[in-house]
Design an enzyme around this catalytic site. Sequence first.
Site, PDB file in Angstrom:
ATOM      1  N   ASN A 122     -50.785  64.387  49.766  1.00 48.90           N
ATOM      2  CA  ASN A 122     -50.243  63.599  50.026  1.00 48.90           C
ATOM      3  C   ASN A 122     -50.696  62.701  51.158  1.00 48.90           C
ATOM      4  OD1 ASN A 122     -48.211  61.830  49.293  1.00 48.90           O
ATOM      5  ND2 ASN A 122     -46.694  62.950  51.806  1.00 48.90           N
ATOM      6  N   HIS A 124     -49.602  59.560  53.833  1.00 47.44           N
ATOM      7  CA  HIS A 124     -48.345  59.498  54.590  1.00 47.44           C
ATOM      8  C   HIS A 124     -48.990  58.402  55.832  1.00 47.44           C
ATOM      9  CE1 HIS A 124     -44.051  59.494  55.766  1.00 47.44           C
ATOM     10  NE2 HIS A 124     -44.768  59.543  56.963  1.00 47.44           N
ATOM     11  N   SER A 156     -51.947  59.671  57.989  1.00 49.20           N
ATOM     12  CA  SER A 156     -52.108  61.223  57.856  1.00 49.20           C
ATOM     13  C   SER A 156     -52.100  62.172  55.957  1.00 49.20           C
ATOM     14  CB  SER A 156     -51.090  62.471  57.670  1.00 49.20           C
ATOM     15  OG  SER A 156     -49.932  61.464  59.607  1.00 49.20           O
ATOM     16  N   ASP A 165     -42.780  65.244  53.170  1.00 49.12           N
ATOM     17  CA  ASP A 165     -44.073  65.386  54.721  1.00 49.12           C
ATOM     18  C   ASP A 165     -44.561  66.537  55.003  1.00 49.12           C
ATOM     19  OD1 ASP A 165     -44.206  62.604  53.322  1.00 49.12           O
ATOM     20  OD2 ASP A 165     -42.268  62.002  54.885  1.00 49.12           O
TER      21      ASP A 165
HETATM   22  C1  GRF Z   1     -49.225  53.984  51.454  1.00 48.80           C
HETATM   23  O1  GRF Z   1     -48.025  53.553  52.510  1.00 48.80           O
HETATM   24  C2  GRF Z   1     -48.823  55.527  51.440  1.00 48.80           C
HETATM   25  O2  GRF Z   1     -49.102  56.218  52.189  1.00 48.80           O
HETATM   26  C3  GRF Z   1     -47.798  55.764  50.564  1.00 48.80           C
HETATM   27  O3  GRF Z   1     -47.934  54.571  49.657  1.00 48.80           O
HETATM   28  C4  GRF Z   1     -48.441  53.561  50.385  1.00 48.80           C
HETATM   29  C5  GRF Z   1     -49.725  53.314  49.336  1.00 48.80           C
HETATM   30  O4  GRF Z   1     -49.104  52.650  48.262  1.00 48.80           O
HETATM   31  N1  GRF Z   1     -47.670  57.025  50.589  1.00 48.80           N
HETATM   32  P1  GRF Z   1     -50.492  52.391  47.123  1.00 48.80           P
HETATM   33  O5  GRF Z   1     -50.910  52.753  46.888  1.00 48.80           O
HETATM   34  O6  GRF Z   1     -50.703  50.693  48.053  1.00 48.80           O
HETATM   35  O7  GRF Z   1     -49.617  51.868  45.360  1.00 48.80           O
END
Ligand code: GRF
Length: 221
Positions: A122, A124, A156, A165
């Site tokens: 994932n 984050h 991360s 997370d």
């Molecule tokens: C980012 O903030 C990522 O960290 C989180 O979702 C967002 C990305 O969205 N997990 P996208 O790829 O632009 O849809």
Amino acid sequence: MFATIKYVLGLRRPMGDFRIAVLASGSGSDLQSIIDGVEDGSIDGRIVVVISDNEDAYALTRAEDHGIEPRYVSRKGLKRAEHEDAVSDVIDSFDTDLIVLAGYIRILTPAFIARHRGKMINIHPALLPLYGGPGMYGMHVHEAVLASGDRTSGCSVHFVDEKVDGGPIIAQRTVPIEDGDTPETLQARVLEEEHRLLPEVVGLIAAGRVTLDGDRVIISD
Ligand code: GRF
């Protein structure tokens, strides 16, 4: 916990045939960074399917535009576990080596995590373990970071375990927090860094350079 697992991702297949599934609920800009990494050759593998729980996710359009199978898995009328089983069945039907959660806005059940243990990562938008956990997604993260007075934020990439997370961290990048930042300006700066970090990590995994040894991640040269 990954206590007894020693797992080297990426070694199972001949080079170049590393198969990636990406799960995304929204615009898919993180997905795009992986697509770009595959297309420019820095990731020795390919995305075989993009799965979304949101029919209108632009991530599905990005997939189609790049010749990747888009799959919308509807939640309508399904319990959480049933929806996850449907998603897992799609993942398994594509015989994937790695699952990337790239803006997939669902809290996952322990059963789903157990089914894909050790092969799901994932991204984050903060420096975990800070600013993670239930409710810490999207703009909420950047609002909390700014409210704290921290001078640094970042992103991360981590293996997914039962803690929201949580899970062993593979790599992190920092960005400065500037005077006058709003959640939106900070998000944009972090997102730029995400788009560098995520394909790098996927590339390392596809190259078989990431080992999960218990709760520790080892990246070989
Ligand atoms: C980012 O903030 C990522 O960290 C989180 O979702 C967002 C990305 O969205 N997990 P996208 O790829 O632009 O849809």
